[in-house]
Write a protein that holds these residues in place. Structure first.
Motif, mmCIF file in Angstrom:
data_model
loop_
_atom_site.group_PDB
_atom_site.id
_atom_site.type_symbol
_atom_site.label_atom_id
_atom_site.label_comp_id
_atom_site.label_asym_id
_atom_site.label_seq_id
_atom_site.Cartn_x
_atom_site.Cartn_y
_atom_site.Cartn_z
ATOM 1 N N PRO A 279 -20.333 -3.820 -5.306
ATOM 2 C CA PRO A 279 -21.196 -4.220 -4.413
ATOM 3 C C PRO A 279 -22.134 -5.327 -4.597
ATOM 4 O O PRO A 279 -23.051 -5.707 -4.972
ATOM 5 C CB PRO A 279 -22.178 -2.874 -4.654
ATOM 6 N N LEU A 280 -21.012 -6.363 -4.714
ATOM 7 C CA LEU A 280 -21.646 -7.845 -5.121
ATOM 8 C C LEU A 280 -21.264 -8.950 -4.040
ATOM 9 O O LEU A 280 -20.324 -8.818 -3.449
ATOM 10 C CB LEU A 280 -20.991 -8.237 -6.429
ATOM 11 N N ALA A 281 -22.041 -9.871 -3.915
ATOM 12 C CA ALA A 281 -21.633 -10.981 -3.066
ATOM 13 C C ALA A 281 -20.663 -12.032 -3.635
ATOM 14 O O ALA A 281 -20.225 -12.975 -2.900
ATOM 15 C CB ALA A 281 -23.083 -11.550 -2.537
ATOM 16 N N PRO B 185 -5.583 -13.895 -13.566
ATOM 17 C CA PRO B 185 -5.588 -12.632 -13.251
ATOM 18 C C PRO B 185 -6.986 -11.604 -13.145
ATOM 19 O O PRO B 185 -7.192 -10.869 -12.409
ATOM 20 C CB PRO B 185 -4.638 -11.919 -14.253
ATOM 21 N N VAL B 186 -7.573 -11.868 -14.166
ATOM 22 C CA VAL B 186 -9.169 -11.251 -14.219
ATOM 23 C C VAL B 186 -9.838 -11.763 -13.093
ATOM 24 O O VAL B 186 -10.382 -11.195 -12.454
ATOM 25 C CB VAL B 186 -9.569 -11.590 -15.480
ATOM 26 N N GLY B 187 -9.980 -13.118 -12.797
ATOM 27 C CA GLY B 187 -10.637 -13.448 -11.705
ATOM 28 C C GLY B 187 -10.400 -13.103 -10.469
ATOM 29 O O GLY B 187 -11.199 -12.702 -9.516
ATOM 30 N N LEU B 188 -8.890 -12.978 -10.218
ATOM 31 C CA LEU B 188 -8.148 -12.444 -8.878
ATOM 32 C C LEU B 188 -8.690 -11.040 -8.927
ATOM 33 O O LEU B 188 -9.016 -10.776 -7.664
ATOM 34 C CB LEU B 188 -6.778 -12.811 -9.096
ATOM 35 N N ALA B 189 -8.717 -10.202 -9.794
ATOM 36 C CA ALA B 189 -9.084 -8.882 -9.641
ATOM 37 C C ALA B 189 -10.594 -8.642 -9.372
ATOM 38 O O ALA B 189 -10.896 -7.893 -8.284
ATOM 39 C CB ALA B 189 -8.812 -8.093 -10.952
ATOM 40 N N HIS B 190 -11.322 -9.553 -10.182
ATOM 41 C CA HIS B 190 -12.723 -9.452 -9.605
ATOM 42 C C HIS B 190 -12.950 -9.843 -8.208
ATOM 43 O O HIS B 190 -13.737 -9.292 -7.409
ATOM 44 C CB HIS B 190 -13.659 -10.374 -10.357
ATOM 45 N N LEU B 191 -12.203 -10.958 -7.652
ATOM 46 C CA LEU B 191 -12.283 -11.584 -6.316
ATOM 47 C C LEU B 191 -11.992 -10.619 -5.171
ATOM 48 O O LEU B 191 -12.387 -10.295 -4.327
ATOM 49 C CB LEU B 191 -11.545 -12.962 -6.274
ATOM 50 N N GLU B 192 -10.839 -9.916 -5.604
ATOM 51 C CA GLU B 192 -10.217 -8.795 -4.379
ATOM 52 C C GLU B 192 -11.357 -7.802 -4.262
ATOM 53 O O GLU B 192 -11.543 -7.147 -3.228
ATOM 54 C CB GLU B 192 -8.984 -8.346 -4.798
ATOM 55 N N ALA B 193 -11.914 -7.309 -5.553
ATOM 56 C CA ALA B 193 -12.700 -6.103 -5.443
ATOM 57 C C ALA B 193 -13.924 -6.467 -4.677
ATOM 58 O O ALA B 193 -14.786 -5.624 -4.032
ATOM 59 C CB ALA B 193 -13.204 -5.708 -6.828
ATOM 60 N N ILE B 194 -14.567 -7.966 -4.930
ATOM 61 C CA ILE B 194 -15.763 -8.285 -4.037
ATOM 62 C C ILE B 194 -15.374 -8.209 -2.707
ATOM 63 O O ILE B 194 -16.154 -7.948 -1.815
ATOM 64 C CB ILE B 194 -16.090 -9.824 -4.521
ATOM 65 N N LEU B 195 -14.219 -8.909 -2.349
ATOM 66 C CA LEU B 195 -13.950 -9.021 -0.717
ATOM 67 C C LEU B 195 -13.570 -7.642 -0.219
ATOM 68 O O LEU B 195 -14.021 -7.429 1.021
ATOM 69 C CB LEU B 195 -12.733 -9.985 -0.678
ATOM 70 N N SER B 196 -13.210 -6.712 -0.992
ATOM 71 C CA SER B 196 -12.862 -5.410 -0.341
ATOM 72 C C SER B 196 -14.072 -4.421 -0.151
ATOM 73 O O SER B 196 -14.020 -3.479 0.624
ATOM 74 C CB SER B 196 -11.807 -4.970 -1.239
ATOM 75 N N ALA C 254 -2.309 -18.935 -0.731
ATOM 76 C CA ALA C 254 -2.667 -18.477 0.379
ATOM 77 C C ALA C 254 -4.367 -18.370 0.326
ATOM 78 O O ALA C 254 -4.952 -17.827 -0.926
ATOM 79 C CB ALA C 254 -2.381 -17.068 0.893
ATOM 80 N N PRO C 255 -5.140 -19.041 1.208
ATOM 81 C CA PRO C 255 -6.617 -18.956 0.776
ATOM 82 C C PRO C 255 -7.124 -17.568 1.098
ATOM 83 O O PRO C 255 -6.784 -17.018 2.082
ATOM 84 C CB PRO C 255 -7.003 -20.003 1.939
ATOM 85 N N LEU C 256 -8.119 -17.202 0.296
ATOM 86 C CA LEU C 256 -8.702 -15.853 0.463
ATOM 87 C C LEU C 256 -10.232 -15.920 0.732
ATOM 88 O O LEU C 256 -10.666 -15.008 1.400
ATOM 89 C CB LEU C 256 -8.485 -14.958 -0.940
ATOM 90 N N ALA C 257 -10.995 -16.939 0.104
ATOM 91 C CA ALA C 257 -12.407 -17.038 0.208
ATOM 92 C C ALA C 257 -12.732 -18.250 -0.115
ATOM 93 O O ALA C 257 -12.009 -19.004 -0.890
ATOM 94 C CB ALA C 257 -13.002 -15.610 -0.958
ATOM 95 N N GLU C 258 -14.064 -18.601 0.117
ATOM 96 C CA GLU C 258 -14.577 -19.888 -0.342
ATOM 97 C C GLU C 258 -15.772 -19.672 -1.128
ATOM 98 O O GLU C 258 -16.604 -18.947 -0.767
ATOM 99 C CB GLU C 258 -15.028 -21.118 0.989
ATOM 100 N N LEU C 259 -15.832 -20.140 -2.246
ATOM 101 C CA LEU C 259 -16.997 -20.179 -3.142
ATOM 102 C C LEU C 259 -17.986 -21.334 -3.067
ATOM 103 O O LEU C 259 -17.665 -22.460 -2.936
ATOM 104 C CB LEU C 259 -16.537 -20.147 -4.404
ATOM 105 N N THR C 260 -19.089 -21.025 -2.486
ATOM 106 C CA THR C 260 -20.355 -21.757 -2.531
ATOM 107 C C THR C 260 -21.120 -21.819 -4.030
ATOM 108 O O THR C 260 -21.636 -20.897 -4.383
ATOM 109 C CB THR C 260 -21.285 -21.568 -1.495
ATOM 110 N N VAL C 261 -21.032 -22.761 -4.836
ATOM 111 C CA VAL C 261 -21.433 -22.817 -6.196
ATOM 112 C C VAL C 261 -22.841 -22.936 -6.323
ATOM 113 O O VAL C 261 -23.428 -23.793 -5.824
ATOM 114 C CB VAL C 261 -20.656 -24.131 -6.719
ATOM 115 N N SER C 262 -23.507 -22.066 -6.960
ATOM 116 C CA SER C 262 -24.690 -21.937 -7.146
ATOM 117 C C SER C 262 -25.329 -22.534 -8.577
ATOM 118 O O SER C 262 -26.420 -22.739 -8.911
ATOM 119 C CB SER C 262 -25.519 -20.719 -6.766
ATOM 120 N N GLU C 263 -24.206 -22.421 -9.575
ATOM 121 C CA GLU C 263 -24.453 -22.733 -10.991
ATOM 122 C C GLU C 263 -23.201 -22.984 -11.604
ATOM 123 O O GLU C 263 -22.195 -22.194 -11.556
ATOM 124 C CB GLU C 263 -25.341 -21.457 -11.629
ATOM 125 N N ARG C 264 -23.183 -23.985 -12.313
ATOM 126 C CA ARG C 264 -22.081 -24.283 -13.264
ATOM 127 C C ARG C 264 -22.470 -23.744 -14.700
ATOM 128 O O ARG C 264 -23.636 -24.314 -15.084
ATOM 129 C CB ARG C 264 -21.768 -25.580 -13.041
#
Length: 545
Positions: A36-38, A21-32, A87-97
């Motif tokens: 102001p984050l990529a 749920p926390v990651g999903l909240a962040h993801l929707e805020a990024i996409l919407s 349902a797919p929302l976004a694709e993450l290109t991983v820059s760091e693990r």
């Protein structure tokens, strides 16, 4: 959370993952555009934000925005992020693990190069990262990188009000008064008379002779409406042309300074075009310090009281103490609703009171999960059966989810490893939450030895209704002496690995609503104590045996 594979984006199929749920909240805020984050932050970015409230380049930002993933996805180069329904929302290109938390392996860039690990100071030299560096979720694997939009989300409650900030700004500009101040009210609580008076006063104060426009940003969960219906019920008492938008903000992280939640609310409000923000709080909550360096002014209306002589809500300094009434806190309101009492008209509008009574009916009509936990042989199943019968006699619909029965019917095939035991408890929690959601009483009696899994079940159920945790605190030696199934003897002989109380721990609850000591007591006495607690709490009628 779920994992799979998808061919989105071309090339080899990328793993598919539904964030928590926390990651999903962040993801929707990024996409919407509310953030102001990529994408999701690197270890250095998260550490800098947690320690200093700004990114390494100096840009102010209040909370780490990170993506927690299971170990099986820690090496992914790409990841398709989905909603909980897949349902797919976004694709993450991983820059760091990287690893968040003590004792971890450090962080790795996408090339595999080692970066700063746990215990290494952050880029500003002030944050010793021996604990979770990003807040929310504790130790675990994190993936950083930019996200590419795939499709709009259709998941979540009140989707028609989950407006993209750019659309809200555009509608306001089209409305003909884009230069007028916009007051954003961020709340997950109903707007009672005190808050409504404060909003009107604040809108007048910042309007420069004309009342500012008002936008109410409702903080609601994805999987339910929360208090949104009660907030919307106050619309006729808000300034004319007040608009509403729904967003899901991540919960305040206790590991961060107290002002960070207010700062995040101010950043989100600014993305909607707000010039000022007012944050409504429970009057019983401890006052948070004024946030330092907010992107827009955060208004603090101060303490208000109801003047019984004037029959008005006014700033406390303008009210004679002899005529002053204080707004009841959320806990007092909840207790009144639970016991079926009407909320007073001086406190809240009739429309809001009616909506609250619908959302939070009296406990005798409210869904409930009674969750018994204790060692094998503690007597929890026997007591749970007795309580189940008493609840049924009271006239309520009840379902008994006994641990052994669930193992056969719902969790057949699972082992007794920690992962499978946790999965078994989550399955019980899911079924109990659905029973609770529909107004029934679910009575569960698994061992449930781990505190974190019990907390997950509590959260799951409390999204749907009420949760009552009973710890059947029978000592291990008593349980072992009973041992009618011979399980302890087999565990002592090494025939049963990872047996709770012998070769695996039982984490005693610190949040139990009732602790039952069954040693030296009859089953009837233990059942009677549990039933009395439910009746005192208001979940069972008092006019039936």
């Amino acid at each position: 959370m779920s994992v799979g594979e998808s061919g989105h984006g071309g090339g080899p199929a990328a793993p598919v993952f539904a964030p928590d749920p926390v990651g999903l909240a962040h993801l929707e805020a990024i996409l919407s555009g509310a953030y102001p984050l990529a994408g999701f932050m690197t270890a250095a970015e998260a550490a800098s934000v947690a320690g200093h409230g700004r990114l390494p380049d100096g840009t102010p930002w209040p909370v780490p925005v990170t993506l927690a993933v299971p170990a099986g996805l820690a090496d992914a180069a790409r990841l398709v992020l989905t909603d909980p329904e897949g349902a797919p929302l976004a694709e993450l290109t991983v820059s760091e693990r990287w690893w968040s938390g003590p004792g971890g392996p450090g962080t790795e860039g996408s090339s595999g190069e080692e970066s700063a690990g746990p215990g290494t100071p952050d880029p500003h030299g002030a944050l010793d990262r021996r604990g979770p560096a990003d807040g929310h979720g504790g130790p675990g694997h994190r993936l950083a990188g930019e996200v590419r939009f795939i499709r709009p989300s259709m998941y979540g409650s009140l989707r028609h009000l989950r407006r993209v900030p750019a659309d809200v700004r555009a509608r306001r500009e089209a409305g003909g008064a884009p230069d007028r101040p916009l007051l954003a009210v961020v709340t997950g609580r109903p707007l009672h008379h005190r808050a409504l008076h404060q909003i009107r006063a604040a809108a007048d104060r910042i309007g420069g002779g004309r009342r500012a426009e008002v936008l109410v940003i409702i903080d609601a969960p994805f999987d339910g409406e929360g208090m949104a219906p009660a907030i919307l019920a106050a619309e006729p008492l808000l300034p004319a042309r007040t608009r509403f938008a729904v967003a899901t903000l991540p919960p305040a992280d206790p590991a961060l300074p107290e002002d960070r939640a207010d700062l995040l609310a101010a950043h989100v409000a600014r993305s909607y075009g707000a010039t000022h923000v007012l944050i409504d709080r429970d009057p019983d909550a401890r006052s948070a310090p004024a946030p330092a360096g907010p992107p827009i002014p955060v208004l603090h209306p101060g303490d208000w009281r109801y003047d019984t002589g004037e029959e008005l809500w006014l700033p406390a300094e303008r009210v004679d103490p002899a005529h002053a009434r204080t707004e009841p806190g959320d806990a007092e309101v909840e207790e009144s609703l639970a016991l079926g009492r009407e909320l007073p008209a001086w406190f809240t509008p009739a429309r809001v009171a009616a909506e609250l009574a619908r959302l939070r009916p009296a406990r005798t009509r409210r869904g409930l999960t009674v969750f018994f936990t204790g060692l094998s042989g503690s007597g929890k199943s026997t007591v749970a059966r007795g309580v189940s019968e008493a609840v049924r006699r009271s006239g309520r619909t009840v379902t008994l989810l006994d641990g052994d029965v669930v193992r056969r019917m719902l969790s057949s095939g699972l082992t007794f490893s920690r992962a499978d035991r946790d999965l078994n408890i989550r399955r019980i929690g899911f079924v109990a939450a659905e029973i609770t959601r529909h107004g029934g009483v679910a009575i569960c009696a698994p061992i449930a030895p781990y505190a974190v899994t019990r907390a997950e079940v509590r959260a799951m159920v409390e999204d749907a209704g009420d949760f009552f945790l009973v710890h059947v605190a029978t000592p291990l030696e008593v349980c072992e002496a009973r041992d009618r199934k011979g399980l302890y003897a087999k565990a002592r002989a090494g025939e049963i690995p990872e047996f709770t109380g012998v070769s695996d721990p039982y984490e005693e609850p610190t949040d139990a609503d009732l602790v039952l000591h069954t040693e030296g007591r009859s089953v009837a006495e233990s059942v009677a104590e549990a039933v009395a607690a439910l009746r005192t709490g208001g979940w069972l009628p008092t006019d039936r045996p």
